[in-house]
Design a protein around this motif. Structure first.
Motif, PDB file in Angstrom:
ATOM      1  N   SER A 152     -27.928  -1.099  -4.816  1.00  0.00           N
ATOM      2  CA  SER A 152     -28.572  -0.461  -3.683  1.00  0.00           C
ATOM      3  C   SER A 152     -27.823   0.794  -3.260  1.00  0.00           C
ATOM      4  CB  SER A 152     -28.640  -1.459  -2.529  1.00  0.00           C
ATOM      5  OG  SER A 152     -28.935  -0.781  -1.336  1.00  0.00           O
TER       6      SER A 152
ATOM      7  N   GLU B  84     -27.718   1.716  -0.372  1.00  0.00           N
ATOM      8  CA  GLU B  84     -27.131   1.395   0.913  1.00  0.00           C
ATOM      9  C   GLU B  84     -25.617   1.208   0.771  1.00  0.00           C
ATOM     10  OE1 GLU B  84     -29.308  -1.730   2.933  1.00  0.00           O
ATOM     11  OE2 GLU B  84     -27.672  -1.883   4.385  1.00  0.00           O
TER      12      GLU B  84
ATOM     13  N   VAL C 103     -30.040   2.723  11.677  1.00  0.00           N
ATOM     14  CA  VAL C 103     -30.956   3.714  11.119  1.00  0.00           C
ATOM     15  C   VAL C 103     -30.290   4.473   9.973  1.00  0.00           C
ATOM     16  CG1 VAL C 103     -32.241   5.804  11.654  1.00  0.00           C
ATOM     17  CG2 VAL C 103     -32.184   3.948  13.286  1.00  0.00           C
TER      18      VAL C 103
ATOM     19  N   VAL D  33     -30.753   3.193   6.302  1.00  0.00           N
ATOM     20  CA  VAL D  33     -32.162   3.266   5.886  1.00  0.00           C
ATOM     21  C   VAL D  33     -32.537   4.704   5.550  1.00  0.00           C
ATOM     22  CG1 VAL D  33     -34.523   2.838   6.623  1.00  0.00           C
ATOM     23  CG2 VAL D  33     -32.707   1.290   7.341  1.00  0.00           C
TER      24      VAL D  33
ATOM     25  N   GLU E 299     -30.802   6.146   2.335  1.00  0.00           N
ATOM     26  CA  GLU E 299     -31.458   5.804   1.068  1.00  0.00           C
ATOM     27  C   GLU E 299     -32.627   6.735   0.790  1.00  0.00           C
ATOM     28  OE1 GLU E 299     -32.013   1.632  -0.320  1.00  0.00           O
ATOM     29  OE2 GLU E 299     -31.500   1.210   1.759  1.00  0.00           O
TER      30      GLU E 299
ATOM     31  N   TRP F   6     -42.445   6.165   4.708  1.00  0.00           N
ATOM     32  CA  TRP F   6     -42.861   4.844   4.248  1.00  0.00           C
ATOM     33  C   TRP F   6     -43.918   4.945   3.156  1.00  0.00           C
ATOM     34  CZ3 TRP F   6     -46.540   1.145   7.248  1.00  0.00           C
ATOM     35  CH2 TRP F   6     -46.524  -0.111   6.643  1.00  0.00           C
TER      36      TRP F   6
END
Lengths: 217, 42, 212
Positions: A88, A90, A206, A209, A212, C63
């Motif tokens: 990931s 992240e 935040v 997220v 990424e 999204w």
């Protein structure tokens, strides 16, 4: 590889490069010192100006330090390689965040010492100051990691970094100044711990997220 | 300055700012739709 | 439909302007200066509305990756910068005669200035990104971040000023009587209509330009 090991590997890489070159701490620290010096000069160097000068210099030094990790990867072309590793993105954020937090803590400690010497500031309330520095560093580190990745592929990115970073981190600046005053005077801290915690939560939730989404492709 | 001068300055600034934005938007919209019409003809 | 929206907005704005300049009485304390409120407050409402649109569209773009959300997001960011700039300008033109200063370190002023700066940054990031697709992503990320960060900034500035120096001069001191509320409401609705029309047209321009 487990997530925390990837995080540790990225943080270790950044810190190792920093340790070998010291190309974030030295320039950013010297710059922060210059800011302190200039602010002290124009404000007369009284103790009451010390918290503001300290936190402004920390914030401005953080702008430089945060950009450095991303710049280094840009210069050496290792950014794409890093993105190719499995796992990931992240983890990449958390690794960078950890390394930046360490750098920021070193900077804050150095600038705090400089501020004590230059402004003859009181050194009371070490506990409050250390906790404030840790909380502020966590938030600034997250904001810096995210924004540095954001401006990495933008022309004049280093110029846009402070434009985004300084307004966004106003809460840390204000909370830091008030908490430093609190540490010196022993007055109640009011809502400032809450402000730091909310800011940290926001950017730590935040940040990864958006990070990424920002680094992909 | 008299009160009305301040009031009218504020309204003038608002009209100028929004007006210039809207006018430029309108002009660019017209240009783009013209260009698209032109592409359709050729 | 479009002509109807533009015509309706123009009519609303004219009614609002009439009420603001002729229809409403001068304030007991502020005199004629209170009329600046009818452009300042609606501009502020529109700025935050545009920021909310930029936030929503940015989040949806990140999204779904649908270009249409980006068109809306771009329009929202531009209009957030425009209307927050207008809010600052009219705020200063109101503050100078009423407070005696162009700028007070009031939380709302500072928050609006932060909003302005962040959305200027949002637009610059988009235009200066090294490829357009990345620019769309980056500006959407900034729009999302800015919208979430602004409330934290606002409350920190409120507490920074009030807890330290006692309450500063605040717009809240003006109690709104009905004869002021009606013009304000009409103007707010008119500005929001203007915002919607500008949003729709700006998004349309972006989509026309984006298709090429």
């Amino acid at each position: 590889m487990k997530a925390w090991r990837r995080v540790a590997a990225v943080a270790r890489k950044d810190l190792l490069l920093e340790w070998r070159g010291r190309d974030a701490v030295l320039p950013a620290g010297s710059f922060g010192f210059a800011v302190l010096l200039v602010l002290g000069l124009v404000s007369g160097g009284g103790g009451e100006a010390a918290p503001s000068a300290l936190w402004v210099s920390v914030l401005l030094a953080a702008v430089l330090a945060a950009g450095r990790g991303a710049d280094r990867e840009g210069e050496e072309g290792t950014r794409e390689v890093l993105l190719l590793y499995p796992g990931s993105r992240e983890d990449l954020f958390w690794g960078r965040w950890l390394a930046l937090c360490v750098v920021l803590l070193v900077l804050a400690a150095g600038l705090w010492c400089a501020q004590v010497l230059l402004f003859d500031a009181p050194t009371r309330g070490a506990g409050v100051l250390i906790l404030a520095a840790l909380l502020a560093t966590a938030g600034l580190g997250a904001a810096g990691t995210l924004l540095a990745a954001l401006v990495a592929h933008v022309r004049a990115g280093p110029l846009l970094m402070p434009l985004l970073f300084l307004p966004a981190t106003v809460p840390v600046l204000l909370a830091g100044v008030r908490l430093s005053e609190t540490a010196a005077s022993g007055a109640p801290a009011g809502p400032w711990w809450g402000v730091l915690v909310v800011f940290d939560l926001l950017f730590l939730l935040v940040g990864p997220v958006l990070f990424e989404l920002v680094v992909e492709g | 300055m008299s009160p009305w001068a301040w009031v009218l300055t504020a309204y003038g600034c608002a009209a100028l700012l929004v007006g210039v934005y809207a006018w430029r938007l309108w002009r660019r919209l017209r240009q783009v739709s013209r260009a698209r019409l032109g592409e359709g003809e050729t | 439909m479009r002509a109807f929206a533009v015509g309706g907005t123009a009519a609303l704005l004219s009614v609002g302007l009439f009420l603001a300049l002729w229809g409403s009485p001068p304030d007991a304390y502020q005199g004629e200066y209170v009329r600046i409120m009818y452009v300042h407050v609606p501009a502020a409402v529109s700025a935050y509305g545009a920021a909310a649109v930029a936030f929503g569209a940015g989040a949806l773009y990140l999204w779904r990756r649908d270009r249409r959300w980006d068109f809306v997001g771009r329009a929202g960011a531009e209009l957030a910068a425009l209307f927050s700039g207008l809010t600052l300008l009219t705020g200063m033109l109101w503050g100078k005669p009423v407070w005696g200063v162009w700028w007070a370190w009031d939380a709302r002023l500072v928050t609006t200035a932060v909003l302005f700066l962040l959305y200027v940054g949002c637009l610059l990031v988009r235009d200066l990104a090294d490829d357009p697709e990345r620019g769309r992503r980056l500006s959407a990320a900034v729009a999302v971040l800015a919208f979430l960060d602004v409330p934290v900034v606002h409350y920190s500035v409120v507490w920074f000023r009030t807890l330290h120096q006692g309450p500063s001069i605040s717009l809240q001191g003006v109690k709104l009587a009905p004869e002021f509320l009606l013009p304000l409401a009409v103007n707010a609705v008119a500005y929001l209509a203007l915002l919607s029309v500008l949003l729709a047209e700006r998004a349309r321009l972006a989509s026309l330009e984006g298709e090429r």
